[in-house]
Design a protein around this motif. Structure first.
Motif, short mmCIF file in Angstrom:
data_model
loop_
_atom_site.label_atom_id
_atom_site.label_comp_id
_atom_site.label_asym_id
_atom_site.label_seq_id
_atom_site.Cartn_x
_atom_site.Cartn_y
_atom_site.Cartn_z
N ALA A 52 0.85 -1.20 0.00
CA ALA A 52 0.00 0.00 0.00
C ALA A 52 0.88 1.24 0.00
O ALA A 52 1.74 1.40 0.87
CB ALA A 52 -0.91 -0.01 1.22
N ILE A 53 0.68 2.12 -0.98
CA ILE A 53 1.48 3.34 -1.10
C ILE A 53 0.55 4.53 -1.06
O ILE A 53 -0.27 4.74 -1.97
CB ILE A 53 2.31 3.35 -2.40
CG1 ILE A 53 3.21 2.10 -2.46
CG2 ILE A 53 3.15 4.62 -2.49
CD1 ILE A 53 3.97 1.96 -3.75
N TYR A 54 0.69 5.30 -0.02
CA TYR A 54 -0.16 6.46 0.22
C TYR A 54 -0.11 7.42 -0.96
O TYR A 54 0.95 7.84 -1.40
CB TYR A 54 0.32 7.16 1.50
CG TYR A 54 -0.52 8.32 1.97
CD1 TYR A 54 -1.70 8.10 2.66
CD2 TYR A 54 -0.10 9.63 1.76
CE1 TYR A 54 -2.47 9.16 3.13
CE2 TYR A 54 -0.86 10.69 2.22
CZ TYR A 54 -2.04 10.46 2.90
OH TYR A 54 -2.79 11.51 3.36
N GLY A 55 -1.29 7.75 -1.50
CA GLY A 55 -1.35 8.72 -2.58
C GLY A 55 -1.06 8.16 -3.96
O GLY A 55 -1.15 8.87 -4.95
N PHE A 56 -0.69 6.89 -4.04
CA PHE A 56 -0.44 6.27 -5.34
C PHE A 56 -1.49 5.19 -5.62
O PHE A 56 -2.39 5.40 -6.41
CB PHE A 56 0.98 5.70 -5.41
CG PHE A 56 1.31 5.09 -6.74
CD1 PHE A 56 1.35 5.87 -7.88
CD2 PHE A 56 1.57 3.73 -6.85
CE1 PHE A 56 1.64 5.31 -9.12
CE2 PHE A 56 1.86 3.16 -8.08
CZ PHE A 56 1.90 3.95 -9.21
N ASN A 57 -1.36 4.06 -4.95
CA ASN A 57 -2.39 3.04 -5.12
C ASN A 57 -3.39 3.02 -3.96
O ASN A 57 -4.23 2.14 -3.84
CB ASN A 57 -1.78 1.64 -5.32
CG ASN A 57 -0.92 1.21 -4.14
OD1 ASN A 57 -0.93 1.82 -3.08
ND2 ASN A 57 -0.16 0.14 -4.34
N ARG A 58 -3.26 4.02 -3.07
CA ARG A 58 -4.23 4.25 -2.02
C ARG A 58 -4.60 5.73 -2.03
O ARG A 58 -3.85 6.57 -2.52
CB ARG A 58 -3.67 3.88 -0.64
CG ARG A 58 -3.31 2.43 -0.46
CD ARG A 58 -4.54 1.52 -0.53
NE ARG A 58 -4.22 0.13 -0.20
CZ ARG A 58 -3.79 -0.76 -1.08
NH1 ARG A 58 -3.58 -0.41 -2.34
NH2 ARG A 58 -3.51 -2.00 -0.72
N GLY A 59 -5.76 6.03 -1.44
CA GLY A 59 -6.18 7.42 -1.36
C GLY A 59 -5.38 8.18 -0.31
O GLY A 59 -4.37 7.68 0.20
N VAL A 60 -5.83 9.39 0.02
CA VAL A 60 -5.15 10.22 1.01
C VAL A 60 -6.14 10.63 2.08
O VAL A 60 -7.36 10.58 1.89
CB VAL A 60 -4.51 11.47 0.35
CG1 VAL A 60 -3.47 11.06 -0.67
CG2 VAL A 60 -5.57 12.35 -0.30
N GLY A 61 -5.61 11.06 3.22
CA GLY A 61 -6.47 11.51 4.31
C GLY A 61 -7.39 10.40 4.77
O GLY A 61 -6.95 9.27 5.04
N GLN A 62 -8.69 10.70 4.86
CA GLN A 62 -9.65 9.69 5.30
C GLN A 62 -9.77 8.53 4.32
O GLN A 62 -10.29 7.47 4.67
CB GLN A 62 -11.02 10.34 5.51
CG GLN A 62 -11.07 11.28 6.70
CD GLN A 62 -12.47 11.81 6.95
OE1 GLN A 62 -13.32 11.80 6.06
NE2 GLN A 62 -12.71 12.28 8.17
N ASN A 63 -9.28 8.71 3.10
CA ASN A 63 -9.34 7.65 2.09
C ASN A 63 -8.04 6.84 2.01
O ASN A 63 -7.80 6.15 1.02
CB ASN A 63 -9.66 8.25 0.71
CG ASN A 63 -11.03 8.88 0.67
OD1 ASN A 63 -11.99 8.32 1.19
ND2 ASN A 63 -11.12 10.06 0.05
N LYS A 64 -7.23 6.93 3.04
CA LYS A 64 -5.90 6.31 2.98
C LYS A 64 -5.96 4.79 2.83
O LYS A 64 -4.97 4.18 2.41
CB LYS A 64 -5.10 6.66 4.24
CG LYS A 64 -5.67 6.13 5.54
CD LYS A 64 -4.84 6.56 6.73
CE LYS A 64 -5.45 6.11 8.04
NZ LYS A 64 -5.63 4.66 8.14
N ASP A 65 -7.08 4.18 3.17
CA ASP A 65 -7.22 2.72 3.04
C ASP A 65 -8.01 2.31 1.80
O ASP A 65 -8.28 1.12 1.61
CB ASP A 65 -7.89 2.15 4.29
CG ASP A 65 -7.06 2.38 5.56
OD1 ASP A 65 -5.83 2.22 5.48
OD2 ASP A 65 -7.65 2.74 6.59
N VAL A 66 -8.37 3.29 0.97
CA VAL A 66 -9.14 2.99 -0.24
C VAL A 66 -8.18 2.68 -1.38
O VAL A 66 -7.27 3.45 -1.67
CB VAL A 66 -10.03 4.19 -0.63
CG1 VAL A 66 -10.75 3.91 -1.94
CG2 VAL A 66 -11.03 4.49 0.48
#
Length: 202
Positions: A52-66
């Protein structure tokens, strides 16, 4: 004045002044491009391996696990530019913005942020051609430049109605009674496995 070669290191205050105030030209060192490519290669390998890479294949902020699907990444990049492009007047001077841009470009060339060559070249070309975004001085609490440096990515420099410079090849103009300006954002390839580096390229 000789061209300043940016390599991710060795940038002095005098160099920043020369670029910001005297229009000194900049170029990117070949080894810096190699570091950018290596950073992207590592990030892609990690992503393909399920990391899981924050802001790349995952969202940011509250969406960090999306999870962000690969075919949605370009749209996600544009959405992040637009959603973070905030701030309030007064605006920075052209010299202040140029100083921000040369510092940000040099930091980008360290290679840790996995920025694309296109993004780095855009900063270089903006500096060398005198394209200066309008960036508000008032940002946000915390990683405050997130809400201001995104204006570079959106190219909001070009709207003469707000004293933001002149029309050029980076804008599209439509005459339908009123003049409308459409800012064309680059497809940005940028992220980081280091949380506080995310967004610093914008």
């Amino acid at each position: 004045m000789d061209t300043l070669i940016l390599n991710g290191h060795d940038l002095t205050l005098q160099d920043v002044y020369d670029v910001a105030y005297d229009g000194r030209k900049v170029e990117i060192a070949a080894d810096a491009y190699a570091r950018l490519a290596k950073g992207r290669e590592i990030m892609q390998e990690l992503s393909k391996g399920g990391k899981a890479i924050y802001g790349f294949n995952r969202g940011v902020g509250q969406n960090k696990d999306v999870t962000i699907d690969e075919d949605f990444m370009e749209t996600q990049n544009r959405m992040m530019l637009r959603s973070h492009s905030l701030g309030l007047p007064p605006f920075n001077t052209d010299e202040e913005v140029r100083a921000m841009m040369v510092i940000r470009l040099n930091n980008m060339l360290i290679g840790a942020s996995c920025a694309s060559d296109d993004l780095a070249n855009s900063y270089r070309d903006f500096l060398n051609h005198g394209i200066t975004p309008r960036i508000p001085r008032r940002g946000a609490v915390g990683e405050a430049d997130i809400t201001t440096i995104t204006h570079v990515g959106l190219k909001t420099f070009a709207d003469p109605r707000n004293g933001g410079g002149k029309l050029n090849e980076c804008t599209k103009v439509s005459h339908t009674g009123n003049t409308a300006f459409y800012y064309v954002a680059y497809s940005v390839f940028v992220s980081s496995v280091q949380p506080r580096i995310l967004f610093r390229e914008f």
